[in-house]
Scaffold this active site. Structure first.
Site, mmCIF file in Angstrom:
data_model
loop_
_atom_site.group_PDB
_atom_site.id
_atom_site.type_symbol
_atom_site.label_atom_id
_atom_site.label_comp_id
_atom_site.label_asym_id
_atom_site.label_seq_id
_atom_site.Cartn_x
_atom_site.Cartn_y
_atom_site.Cartn_z
ATOM 1 N N ASP A 12 9.884 -21.877 -35.145
ATOM 2 C CA ASP A 12 10.683 -21.453 -34.003
ATOM 3 C C ASP A 12 10.700 -19.922 -34.044
ATOM 4 O O ASP A 12 10.423 -19.316 -35.084
ATOM 5 C CB ASP A 12 12.095 -22.024 -34.133
ATOM 6 N N ASP A 14 13.253 -17.489 -31.988
ATOM 7 C CA ASP A 14 14.548 -16.818 -31.861
ATOM 8 C C ASP A 14 15.555 -17.321 -32.883
ATOM 9 O O ASP A 14 15.841 -18.517 -32.945
ATOM 10 C CB ASP A 14 15.102 -17.018 -30.445
ATOM 11 N N ASP A 171 16.191 -22.780 -36.781
ATOM 12 C CA ASP A 171 17.550 -22.295 -37.031
ATOM 13 C C ASP A 171 18.608 -23.066 -36.264
ATOM 14 O O ASP A 171 19.795 -22.922 -36.549
ATOM 15 C CB ASP A 171 17.666 -20.826 -36.622
#
Length: 231
Positions: A12, A14, A171
């Site tokens: 991922d 961001d 995250d």
């Protein structure tokens, strides 16, 4: 297609590779203020972490009763975000080291993100991560964003990798759910501390409960090599 189970890592972007959430918050805050919502808070923003920009503006429109079209809201938010992203996005140092360790080992890697393709490419170029992360998938290119598995499955397809051999680094809870739905293992490094005990993270093969403050490239790399039967 690679041999079944051959290791590949899908990141991922961001909040995982880069600390871009402050830029997303500011872009969203300015767009909402322009449309009559002057008090959008960081706490409210946290509920959208891991959700694509397009899906976020759809939710804003419903939540705040905005009259502007989804396209108008998306374009305004994305434009502001790109302006901020090009000048001020920081890559997490340990994540950069992790990417470099994987590159040195010849492990195939990709980025799969809810951001627009323009935003992903701007950030990777601005941070220099594009030197190693050349395979990129935006949620805008697939039918459904996270928590659906589409972006991760498309990343595996472009890498020529078996999903069962892919490890996702994430995250956010929707991303961990997407990895599980794709049949991929997940290294979860929660961005929002209060979400660490979210049920989606319980499916992660490795949960770094302390988030980026606890994550180290060497420990993640050692875990990956040990559990993937490499070296």
């Amino acid at each position: 297609m690679s041999e079944p189970g051959t290791l590949a890592v899908v990141f991922d972007l961001d909040g995982t590779l880069v600390d871009s959430e402050p830029n997303y918050y500011e872009a969203g805050r300015l767009t909402l203020a322009e449309h009559g919502v002057p008090d959008f808070t960081w706490t409210e923003h946290e509920s959208y972490v891991g959700v694509s920009t397009l899906e976020t503006v759809v939710l804003w429109r419903e939540r705040y009763g905005l009259r502007a079209s989804v396209e108008e809201l998306f374009d305004a938010t994305n434009r502001r975000y790109l302006e901020l992203a090009r000048t001020g996005t920081r890559a997490y140092p340990e994540m950069r080291k992790f990417v470099e360790l994987l590159a040195a080992e010849g492990v195939p890697t990709a980025v799969a993100s809810g951001s627009s393709l323009d935003a992903i490419e701007a950030i990777l170029a601005g941070t220099g991560l594009d030197a190693h992360l050349r395979t990129v998938v935006s949620a805008d290119e697939v039918p459904r964003g996270k928590p659906a598995p589409d972006v991760f499955l498309e990343a595996a397809r472009r890498l020529g990798a078996d999903p069962a051999g892919c490890v996702v680094v994430e995250d956010a809870a929707p991303g961990a759910a997407a990895a599980h739905a794709a049949g991929m293992r997940c290294i979860a490094v929660p961005y929002v501390a209060s979400q660490t005990d979210a049920p989606e993270f319980a499916t992660a093969a490795l949960l770094v409960r302390g988030g980026q403050a606890e994550f180290t490239a060497q420990s993640a790399y050692a875990w990956l090599m040990d559990t993937s039967g490499s070296r």
